[in-house]
Enzyme design. Structure first.
Site, mmCIF file in Angstrom:
data_model
loop_
_atom_site.group_PDB
_atom_site.id
_atom_site.type_symbol
_atom_site.label_atom_id
_atom_site.label_comp_id
_atom_site.label_asym_id
_atom_site.label_seq_id
_atom_site.Cartn_x
_atom_site.Cartn_y
_atom_site.Cartn_z
ATOM 1 N N CYS A 224 0.825 -1.209 0.000
ATOM 2 C CA CYS A 224 0.000 0.000 0.000
ATOM 3 C C CYS A 224 0.855 1.254 0.000
ATOM 4 C CB CYS A 224 -0.951 -0.027 1.189
ATOM 5 S SG CYS A 224 -0.133 0.081 2.793
ATOM 6 N N HIS A 444 -1.498 1.749 7.330
ATOM 7 C CA HIS A 444 -2.131 1.680 6.004
ATOM 8 C C HIS A 444 -2.180 3.087 5.421
ATOM 9 C CE1 HIS A 444 -4.473 0.148 2.740
ATOM 10 N NE2 HIS A 444 -5.511 0.950 3.016
#
Length: 1089
Positions: A224, A444
């Site tokens: 990510c 994230h």
């Protein structure tokens, strides 16, 4: 509340929340009214037409009936959306929050029909835009509602939909696209809000549904951190244009990135268009998205392979985009230049004053502990001081050159969530936040970017292959990790006044002068303004740092500024040529009026005179001096209570010493004695700064307009360098040398100033000027009777003599040549301490010359020979005095001995020079031969001193007459200084003993000849009148007998004052015990004091 309570008399429903107690009606805007639900209507609330021009104007709803409203721009000069759309498309119906009691069942049936059947094209409902926060089409969230097969790829939102509603939505979309109106159904009517089509640009509204979707990378192997970087880069418009124009897609990493992303986007749009044109929607299968993922993953793997050697990253391990993004940009230098900007870190500790300024060039800057009012133009944060470790000190980033794309990293996030607040103008361009990388607590990263229609798309690789559209950026302020600004088109600043449009602490682009120091920039006379602290290398004018400027500008007086000017000018003026110093004449004097402050003005003048560039080597410094004399340049910069001449006179002395230019002094109408005294007191306090300077600002003479201070300075420069060094070394002697006074001069003047009660009026009138000029100094530390004779003392005596003759000269006479003798009337009334400072600071070897013989300089050998001759005479006189002292001791031991009063003469032929015609009274102690010998020695000594002065060129001005009183005083000071204590007088009458030191010596009754001779000489030469008294016969034997038992009588206040001036307490005690240590001298020696 019943249904009837919401009606008015004609049966129409009420508009608004109601009329119950506690419910207030909303304010009206204009005569049309205002929609009560306007806050829920628009995405960002701004007019797209005004935003294209760089302005932020809100769209506000106006009521045109009880059920309909229209959105119009609040800017009076903007008519959007009138003229761009048909009127039927602009009108919005009432919201469902406002109930309509007469039609509740009809609206409910209409909502049911919207789910199960397509709506009529021309229905009023088609002119509205009903949306919710979770609506799939309006918000751009293509969540799989087109067909059942496509919904399998979106597990995050398909669970909330049923197949029946999904099919109905597809049918509605097909029907509304034919009418160019996008309508969506909803399952929760309670949260429905009305949105006008005016929010979106016409191009966005007319595009098919597929063009509102954007493909994105899917999360695999914890990448990510790389997916968010790639998603942000491909949506940067500036970067896309640059890469497509300049980069080769085969060789450039970014060219390959844009090529593969465009290929994946084309796959999505092509298959969607086929489904819209009537083909089976099942064509959009998972195979298409598999192909899309293959394109995106291929380019991601290529980029990861290039980053892996530099980042040392591995698949499955978490990395940070803060480190990866700069490394990726370095792969292509021409791409990195789009992100690289220059700035400076400015820091100043408020605790210890430590400061620094570091210039940096980076593509990504990290901020931590930012201030609550942080802004790109006020980019400050808290940090410790490296010097004193003080916490919570502020460091500020000042932009110098902004790149087309600006990126910043925030560790703790931004203070505010509203990203529109952080838009700014820099160098005439609008910078707007277009991308944000969000960091969540579970490690994230999510990318948000601003679409062309004003909506925000969320690129989360955990939520499917397509980005989700949002009305606003929903990133919490604390999770804002990386913010990216893009430079928009050039926008005039006056048209975007709603945004911060001024860049602080930088040079203006248009070339306008915005100086930070008005005095300095106006005096510089150049077109360039002084840069801020952030630009130390590009400073125009003086290479002077900020602390130095403040040190000069915050002086405590006008004199400090003038002395600072002398400190900075004098060393360079003595070494440089006149052409270098004459370039100061280009100063525009009228600009000094910008800042009418006494200290700042003089400080600015210092900087201009010290650091003026060599623009015109052939110019002369006379123009500046003339402007100084006229008061154009200095007067506005000095306080109004201070005369302009005070500074200009000192400037003339400096400039005339630098270049041989005779400068006439300006004429001042009235003297300012108080200001001169203030200057002298300030000069005394700042003595450590001015001991090395031959120029003294105390010697300002506003009353003598014709005295030139340039000629003597020019003559000084022509003297031998050895003499100049000797003179300056003599000036640098300790101050206590200069403060000491000749003991006789100090004692006599103290007597004359204190004992005026019994002195004759003629003596008082003559001694008043002398006491004002040379007041007495008390204290044993000032007694230099036992100091060794030196050249510095003789030079000091000569300068004091020249000053005294200058004082006695008429005011309207021709001016002397030396500026050191220029004493004002105000200076005559100054205190004694200030006068001693003035004498001590005068150059020792300066000599006065006649105007006709300015170029002639006497050889040093002649002056030395004359001084040696005087010194020999003094030594011989000392021998005589010692012999007289011995005879005095013998006289005291045999009091019955009659001293001889016969007159003997001893020729004074030591140097072969004739004695002066002035006669001295004969002493009456010891032998007459000794007295006459001392008399002749005194005459010869005086003559030798006068002769030495005449040979060495030390004559006074033509108008100045010689005064013997001054020389007699100095001669006696030199002659009597080696003696142990004082020599009491020997007059027979107590009334005549004005200078009596004690009664321990025998006194003789003066003969008639001696008394008459004394009075006659005094009256003829100095108009001296002794008090009249009756003639008394005194027995000589009785006087001699009583003289042996007399002691010092300290009961008289006059004698107490005399001894206070001359002796210390210990000396007085020794006098009472030992009478032989007190020598005798003739009181007639003080006849001229």
């Amino acid at each position: 509340m019943t249904d009837d309570s919401l009606k008015i008399g004609n049966g129409l429903p009420l508009v608004g929340p109601g009329t119950d107690v506690g419910i207030s009606s909303l304010p009206m805007l204009g005569y049309l009214g205002k929609n009560y639900a306007s806050a829920k209507v628009t995405t960002d609330g701004h007019c797209p037409a005004c935003r294209a021009k760089g302005k932020l104007s809100a769209l506000k709803p106006y009521r045109i009936s009880f059920q309909e409203s229209v959105f119009l721009c609040e800017d009076l000069q903007c008519i959007y959306p009138l003229g761009s759309e048909s009127l039927t498309n602009l009108i919005s119906p009432d919201s469902e929050d406002c109930p309509t009691p007469s039609k509740p069942q009809k609206r409910k049936r209409l909502e049911t029909n919207c789910r199960n059947s397509p709506l009529p094209v021309h229905s009023k409902k088609t002119r509205s835009h009903i949306v919710t926060d979770s609506e799939p089409i309006v918000n751009g969230k293509y969540n799989g509602e087109v067909c059942d097969d496509f919904s399998a790829s979106f597990p995050d939102t398909s669970a909330h939909q049923d197949p029946a509603s999904t099919a109905a939505s597809v049918e509605q979309s097909e029907a509304l696209e034919a009418d160019d109106v996008v309508v969506a159904a909803t399952e929760d009517p309670a949260t429905v809000s009305v949105t006008s089509e005016l929010e979106m640009p016409a191009k966005s509204r007319c595009l098919p549904l597929c063009q509102t979707l954007c493909v994105q990378w899917k999360n695999t192997q914890a990448l990510c951190w790389l997916d968010c970087i790639l998603s942000a880069l491909v949506h940067l418009e500036v970067l896309r244009k640059t890469v497509l124009e300049a980069c080769s897609r085969e060789e450039c990493v970014f060219g390959r990135l844009f090529e593969m992303y465009h290929q994946a986007d084309e796959l999505l749009h092509t298959h969607h268009l086929h489904g819209v044109t009537g083909e089976d929607c099942k064509k959009l299968t998972s195979e298409i998205f598999t192909e899309i993922d293959t394109c995106l993953n291929k380019v991601r793997d290529e980029i990861f392979a290039k980053l892996q050697p530099k980042l040392r990253c591995t698949l499955g391990d978490m990395e940070s985009p803060v480190f990866a993004l700069p490394v990726l940009l370095k792969l292509e230098p021409h791409v990195e230049s789009l992100f690289t900007y220059s700035f400076s870190w400015n820091f100043e500790c408020s605790h210890c004053g430590h400061q620094y300024q570091n210039r940096c060039v980076k593509s990504l800057v990290t901020f931590t502990n930012i201030v609550p009012e942080w802004h790109p133009l006020n980019a400050a944060h808290f940090g410790p001081c490296n010097s004193c470790n003080s916490k919570s000190q502020i460091r500020k980033m000042v932009l110098e050159r902004a790149s087309p794309i600006l990126m910043l990293h925030f560790v703790e996030g931004l203070p505010r969530r509203d990203l529109q607040h952080y838009a700014f103008h820099f160098e005439g361009s609008l910078y707007q936040v277009t991308s944000v990388i969000q960091y969540q607590a579970n490690n994230h990263f999510i990318t948000w970017f601003l679409d062309a229609d004003g909506s925000w798309l969320e690129c989360d690789d955990l939520k499917g292959p397509c980005a989700k559209r949002h009305v606003t950026c929903e990133v919490p302020a604390s999770e804002t990790h990386i913010v990216i600004w893009e430079r928009k088109s050039q926008v005039p600043i006056e048209e975007a006044a709603c945004l911060p449009c001024m860049k602080p602490n930088v040079q203006p682009v248009s070339g306008e002068e915005q100086p930070t120091c008005p005095a300095l920039c106006s005096l510089a006379g150049t077109a360039t303004s002084e840069p801020s602290v952030a630009h130390p290398t590009s400073m125009a004018g003086a290479p002077q740092t900020l602390p130095e400027i403040q040190a000069v500008a915050h002086g405590d007086s006008v004199l400090s500024g003038a002395k600072g000017m002398v400190d900075s000018i004098l060393p360079s003026a003595l070494e440089e040529t006149i052409q270098e110093t004459a370039s100061v004449s280009q100063v525009d004097s009228k600009d000094c009026l910008l800042e009418d402050k006494p200290v700042a003005g003089s400080a600015a003048l210092v900087r201009v005179l010290a650091f003026q560039p060599q623009d015109s080597p052939g110019s002369s410094g006379s123009s500046l001096v003339s402007s100084l004399c006229e008061g154009k340049l200095v007067a506005p910069c000095v306080d109004s209570s201070f005369p302009s001449q005070a500074v200009s006179t000192d400037l003339q002395a400096v400039l005339s010493q630098a270049g041989d230019t005779v400068v006439p002094n300006p004429v001042t109408d009235a003297p300012v004695p108080v200001l001169v005294q203030e200057l002298k007191s300030l000069a005394t306090e700042k003595d450590s700064q001015t001991q090395l300077l031959p120029l003294k600002t105390e010697k300002l003479d506003p009353e003598q307009p014709g005295k030139s201070q340039a000629s003597n300075l020019r003559k000084r420069e022509t003297t031998a360098s050895s003499k100049t060094v000797a003179a300056r070394s003599a000036q640098n002697q300790p101050r206590k040398e200069d403060q000491k006074r000749a003991f006789v001069g100090s004692w006599v003047k103290g007597l004359l100033s204190r004992g005026g009660a019994f002195m004759p009026t003629c003596v008082l009138s003559q001694s008043r000027a002398v006491s004002d000029l040379q007041p007495s100094v008390k204290g044993a530390s000032n007694f230099d009777g036992f100091k060794t004779k030196s050249i510095s003392r003789r030079s000091k005596r000569m300068s004091r003599k020249a000053k005294h003759m200058e004082e006695l000269s008429p005011r309207n006479s021709s001016p002397p040549l030396s500026w050191t003798a220029a004493l004002t009337q105000a200076a005559e009334n100054a205190t004694s301490a200030l006068l001693r400072e003035q004498e001590g600071s005068r150059p020792a070897p300066l000599r006065h010359r006649s105007p006709g013989n300015e170029s002639a300089i006497s050889p040093a050998s002649r002056g030395d020979a004359a001084e040696d001759q005087v010194h020999k005479l003094r030594l011989k006189l000392l021998k005589k005095l010692k012999a007289k002292k011995k005879k005095l001791a013998a006289l005291i031991s045999s009091p019955h001995r009659e001293p001889s009063l016969s007159d003997h003469s001893e020729p004074a032929s030591h140097c072969g020079t004739p004695a002066s015609d002035q006669s001295e009274p004969v002493s009456h102690c010891g032998s007459p031969n000794d007295c006459e010998s001392i008399e002749d020695l005194l005459k010869e000594l005086q003559h030798q001193i006068d002769l030495a002065d005449s040979k060495s060129g030390c004559t006074s001005a033509p108008d100045a007459t010689s005064n013997n009183s001054q020389s007699h005083e100095e001669i006696l000071a030199e002659l009597l200084s080696p003696t142990a204590m004082s020599e009491p007088s020997e007059s027979g009458e107590l009334e005549l003993r004005y200078l009596e030191m004690g009664d321990s010596t025998p006194a003789q009754a003066p003969s008639e000849f001696s008394v008459v001779s004394l009075n006659t000489c005094l009256k003829q030469d100095h108009d001296y009148c002794s008090p009249e008294k009756g003639q008394r016969e005194v027995d000589l034997h009785s006087v001699m007998d009583s003289a042996c038992i007399r002691t010092l009588n300290l009961g008289s206040p006059m004698k107490t004052d005399i001894f206070d001036d001359f002796f210390s307490t210990s000396a007085l005690n020794s006098l009472t015990n030992d009478t032989l240590d007190i020598p005798h001298f003739d009181d007639s020696l003080f006849e001229n004091c």
